[in-house]
Design a protein around this motif. Structure first.
Motif, PDB file in Angstrom:
ATOM      1  N   ILE A   1       0.880  -1.181   0.000  1.00 23.40           N
ATOM      2  CA  ILE A   1       0.000   0.000   0.000  1.00 23.40           C
ATOM      3  C   ILE A   1       0.917   1.231   0.000  1.00 23.40           C
ATOM      4  N   THR A   2       1.246   1.684  -1.182  1.00 17.36           N
ATOM      5  CA  THR A   2       2.249   2.753  -1.282  1.00 17.36           C
ATOM      6  C   THR A   2       1.640   4.141  -1.067  1.00 17.36           C
ATOM      7  N   ASP A   3       0.488   4.337  -1.639  1.00 15.93           N
ATOM      8  CA  ASP A   3      -0.109   5.673  -1.513  1.00 15.93           C
ATOM      9  C   ASP A   3      -1.131   5.665  -0.382  1.00 15.93           C
ATOM     10  N   LEU A   4      -0.633   5.795   0.788  1.00 13.39           N
ATOM     11  CA  LEU A   4      -1.508   5.685   1.954  1.00 13.39           C
ATOM     12  C   LEU A   4      -2.529   6.821   1.999  1.00 13.39           C
ATOM     13  N   ASP A   5      -2.121   8.006   1.603  1.00 15.38           N
ATOM     14  CA  ASP A   5      -3.025   9.156   1.694  1.00 15.38           C
ATOM     15  C   ASP A   5      -4.294   8.980   0.865  1.00 15.38           C
ATOM     16  N   SER A   6      -4.143   8.236  -0.245  1.00 22.15           N
ATOM     17  CA  SER A   6      -5.324   8.059  -1.079  1.00 22.15           C
ATOM     18  C   SER A   6      -6.141   6.838  -0.660  1.00 22.15           C
ATOM     19  N   HIS A   7      -5.646   6.097   0.311  1.00 18.20           N
ATOM     20  CA  HIS A   7      -6.368   4.906   0.774  1.00 18.20           C
ATOM     21  C   HIS A   7      -7.580   5.336   1.589  1.00 18.20           C
ATOM     22  N   THR A   8      -8.707   4.647   1.355  1.00 18.61           N
ATOM     23  CA  THR A   8      -9.940   5.008   2.070  1.00 18.61           C
ATOM     24  C   THR A   8      -9.758   4.964   3.587  1.00 18.61           C
ATOM     25  N   PHE A   9      -8.978   3.967   3.992  1.00 20.69           N
ATOM     26  CA  PHE A   9      -8.804   3.786   5.443  1.00 20.69           C
ATOM     27  C   PHE A   9      -7.414   4.237   5.908  1.00 20.69           C
ATOM     28  N   SER A  10      -6.967   5.321   5.298  1.00 25.54           N
ATOM     29  CA  SER A  10      -5.603   5.776   5.606  1.00 25.54           C
ATOM     30  C   SER A  10      -5.411   6.076   7.093  1.00 25.54           C
ATOM     31  N   GLU A  11      -6.405   6.708   7.691  1.00 22.32           N
ATOM     32  CA  GLU A  11      -6.281   7.042   9.114  1.00 22.32           C
ATOM     33  C   GLU A  11      -6.227   5.784   9.969  1.00 22.32           C
ATOM     34  N   GLU A  12      -7.085   4.827   9.615  1.00 25.54           N
ATOM     35  CA  GLU A  12      -7.116   3.583  10.397  1.00 25.54           C
ATOM     36  C   GLU A  12      -5.819   2.805  10.241  1.00 25.54           C
ATOM     37  N   LEU A  13      -5.318   2.803   9.002  1.00 21.46           N
ATOM     38  CA  LEU A  13      -4.052   2.084   8.771  1.00 21.46           C
ATOM     39  C   LEU A  13      -2.890   2.755   9.502  1.00 21.46           C
ATOM     40  N   ALA A  14      -2.909   4.087   9.457  1.00 14.78           N
ATOM     41  CA  ALA A  14      -1.837   4.816  10.161  1.00 14.78           C
ATOM     42  C   ALA A  14      -1.899   4.517  11.659  1.00 14.78           C
ATOM     43  N   GLN A  15      -3.132   4.510  12.191  1.00 11.95           N
ATOM     44  CA  GLN A  15      -3.285   4.224  13.621  1.00 11.95           C
ATOM     45  C   GLN A  15      -2.895   2.784  13.934  1.00 11.95           C
ATOM     46  N   LEU A  16      -3.220   1.882  13.013  1.00  8.55           N
ATOM     47  CA  LEU A  16      -2.843   0.475  13.216  1.00  8.55           C
ATOM     48  C   LEU A  16      -1.321   0.336  13.316  1.00  8.55           C
ATOM     49  N   GLU A  17      -0.628   1.088  12.482  1.00  4.72           N
ATOM     50  CA  GLU A  17       0.842   1.077  12.517  1.00  4.72           C
ATOM     51  C   GLU A  17       1.345   1.560  13.874  1.00  4.72           C
ATOM     52  N   ILE A  18       0.748   2.656  14.314  1.00  2.00           N
ATOM     53  CA  ILE A  18       1.155   3.220  15.618  1.00  2.00           C
ATOM     54  C   ILE A  18       0.895   2.197  16.721  1.00  2.00           C
ATOM     55  N   ASN A  19      -0.274   1.589  16.651  1.00  2.00           N
ATOM     56  CA  ASN A  19      -0.622   0.600  17.673  1.00  2.00           C
ATOM     57  C   ASN A  19       0.347  -0.580  17.694  1.00  2.00           C
ATOM     58  N   ARG A  20       0.682  -1.035  16.503  1.00  4.22           N
ATOM     59  CA  ARG A  20       1.589  -2.189  16.420  1.00  4.22           C
ATOM     60  C   ARG A  20       2.941  -1.883  17.053  1.00  4.22           C
ATOM     61  N   ASN A  21       3.344  -0.650  16.904  1.00  5.22           N
ATOM     62  CA  ASN A  21       4.654  -0.273  17.444  1.00  5.22           C
ATOM     63  C   ASN A  21       4.592   0.209  18.883  1.00  5.22           C
ATOM     64  N   HIS A  22       3.398   0.237  19.428  1.00  2.00           N
ATOM     65  CA  HIS A  22       3.266   0.708  20.803  1.00  2.00           C
ATOM     66  C   HIS A  22       3.870  -0.318  21.768  1.00  2.00           C
ATOM     67  N   PRO A  23       4.705   0.153  22.727  1.00  2.00           N
ATOM     68  CA  PRO A  23       5.383  -0.796  23.621  1.00  2.00           C
ATOM     69  C   PRO A  23       4.435  -1.637  24.471  1.00  2.00           C
ATOM     70  N   VAL A  24       3.263  -1.143  24.731  1.00  2.00           N
ATOM     71  CA  VAL A  24       2.325  -1.905  25.558  1.00  2.00           C
ATOM     72  C   VAL A  24       1.347  -2.686  24.693  1.00  2.00           C
ATOM     73  N   TYR A  25       0.834  -2.035  23.689  1.00  2.00           N
ATOM     74  CA  TYR A  25      -0.252  -2.620  22.906  1.00  2.00           C
ATOM     75  C   TYR A  25       0.141  -3.938  22.245  1.00  2.00           C
ATOM     76  N   LYS A  26       1.414  -4.008  21.859  1.00  2.00           N
ATOM     77  CA  LYS A  26       1.820  -5.209  21.116  1.00  2.00           C
ATOM     78  C   LYS A  26       1.664  -6.492  21.935  1.00  2.00           C
ATOM     79  N   TYR A  27       1.669  -6.322  23.268  1.00  2.00           N
ATOM     80  CA  TYR A  27       1.525  -7.516  24.110  1.00  2.00           C
ATOM     81  C   TYR A  27       0.079  -8.002  24.175  1.00  2.00           C
ATOM     82  N   PHE A  28      -0.822  -7.200  23.599  1.00  2.00           N
ATOM     83  CA  PHE A  28      -2.223  -7.566  23.709  1.00  2.00           C
ATOM     84  C   PHE A  28      -2.809  -8.115  22.416  1.00  2.00           C
ATOM     85  N   TYR A  29      -1.953  -8.236  21.426  1.00  2.00           N
ATOM     86  CA  TYR A  29      -2.419  -8.868  20.195  1.00  2.00           C
ATOM     87  C   TYR A  29      -2.621 -10.345  20.424  1.00  2.00           C
TER      88      TYR A  29
END
Lengths: 243, 187
Positions: A215-243
């Motif tokens: 997914i190269t052009d994230l800005d044009s993706h319908t769910f760009s905000e959700e994907l960006a947040q998903l990335e942040i969540n994945r890299n979160h030091p706490v959140y990753k333990y809850f997957y």
């Protein structure tokens, strides 16, 4: 020296009663011995004081080895640990609340109730939803396959099937269905979002990274905000333990 | 390996290095120190009071055992605890002018000699001894202390690095003789 030793034994109460009596008889008639005793008694007392000084130093050293506040310190550490635990708990709670408040679930999965809410009441759809409620994925799949390719929400049904497989622990079948849904140009972006969630939560990092990098052009993706947040969540030091 | 209390008492009685070992072991009993601290703090005492009181208790115990006055039938720990309580109780009563609760101490067992007031005469004589003792060489002072503590001639020779047993005996004799002569001349 023998006399000095005898006086010493007398002063230290070490003579037997007979020897003591004999010594005291000798003492009574011997002014020189009396003088000797007096001097030696004074020496005895003074040296005893010197010995006591040494002993006091030993006692002080022994006391220093047993710290006065040991128990208090232990209590203090327990208190610190408790405070840290509470702070950690509060932080975790806040973090989790933040993550939950991001409404990602709304887009992440297709829910059976979603169809009812939209008023889709066709018999075929209802039978698929009933099979889903019963956990009968084979029947679900069969009914979905029977749907007309022109049915506009078929891919949504496939996504629901994928989620049902996932819920049942059948990850391979789930992935097949997700990828099938992603072939529909109308649903590709929603499918991508859901697949990324699926990979993230089932810890399939390589697949996640491969799809995410496609997914190269994230800005044009319908769910760009959700994907960006998903990335942040994945890299979160706490959140990753809850997957 | 921990020694029994009977052994420890016997070691102190024998004197010399054995006494040293016994005292070191007794002073490694942390529970005695903690109990004494707890008791003294309970009566508004501080760490200095603990040092003073426990020191006097150990000195009393050591002195009584060496001088054949130790007649306690219970444990050595019990003896030390009781002595600490008695010393502190007496001091507390005198210094703080506060009533103590009788039920805090159940046993009265103490060497009263450490609480007695020194007489003027004895003070004067002791001052003379102190003066002349301190004039002795350090070796003489040490050898007389060891003699009083029943170190064997061999132990003295080893510790003081003297050349032979005879030299050690003679050194001890001369030191005592010199001190006695100095005191006799002064009194």
């Amino acid at each position: 020296m023998e006399q000095a030793q005898e006086i010493k034994n007398y002063l230290q109460h070490r003579l037997s009663s007979e020897a003591k009596a004999a010594f005291e008889r000798k003492l009574a008639n011997n002014p020189s011995l009396q003088q000797e005793l007096m001097i030696q008694r004074s020496i005895h007392e003074h040296v005893e004081e010197k010995i006591a000084e040494d002993t006091r130093a030993q006692v002080r050293a022994a006391i220093a080895r047993v710290p006065a506040r040991k128990r208090s310190r232990k209590f203090l550490w327990v208190l610190i640990a408790l405070v840290l635990l509470l702070l950690g708990g509060a932080y975790l709670r806040r973090t989790m609340q933040t993550i939950q408040s991001q409404d990602l679930q709304e887009y992440a999965y297709v829910e059976a109730t979603d169809f009812a809410m939209r008023g889709t009441l066709e018999d075929q759809i209802q039978s698929i939803l009933t099979a889903q409620t019963d956990g009968d994925v084979e029947l679900m799949k069969k009914r979905i396959d029977q749907l007309s390719p022109s049915y506009e929400r078929k891919s949504e049904m496939i996504l629901l099937l994928a989620k049902t497989y996932w819920d049942q622990g059948e990850h391979e079948s789930a992935e097949v269905q997700y990828r099938l849904a992603a072939k529909d140009p109308q649903y590709i972006e929603l499918a991508q979002l859901q697949i990324l969630y699926f990979f993230a939560q089932t810890r399939q990092s390589e697949k996640y990274e491969a799809l995410r990098s496609s997914i190269t052009d994230l800005d044009s993706h319908t769910f760009s905000e959700e994907l960006a947040q998903l990335e942040i969540n994945r890299n979160h030091p706490v959140y990753k333990y809850f997957y | 390996m921990a020694r029994s209390e009977t052994e420890l008492i016997s070691y102190i009685q024998q004197g010399g290095k054995r006494r040293e070992m016994a005292l070191a072991e007794i002073l490694s009993w942390e529970d005695i120190i903690r109990q004494a601290r707890s008791y003294i703090r309970g009566y508004k005492g501080n760490e200095q009071d603990l040092e003073d009181v426990l020191s006097e208790a150990v000195v009393t115990m050591d002195r009584n055992i060496r001088n054949g006055k130790y007649a306690h039938t219970g444990s050595l720990k019990g003896y030390l605890n009781t002595t600490v309580k008695n010393i502190w109780r007496n001091r507390f009563r005198k210094d703080q002018q506060v009533d103590y609760r009788e039920d805090m101490v159940s046993v009265m067992e103490i060497d009263h000699s450490i609480l007695e007031e020194d007489t003027d005469v004895r003070d004067e004589r002791l001052r003379a001894v102190m003066k002349h003792f301190d004039k002795l060489s350090l070796k003489c002072q040490t050898i007389l202390k060891y003699w009083m503590l029943d170190y064997s001639t061999e132990e003295m020779m080893d510790i003081m690095e003297l050349t032979s047993l005879d030299v050690t005996r003679r050194k001890k004799y001369l030191c005592l003789k010199q001190l006695k002569q100095d005191i006799a001349a002064a009194v």
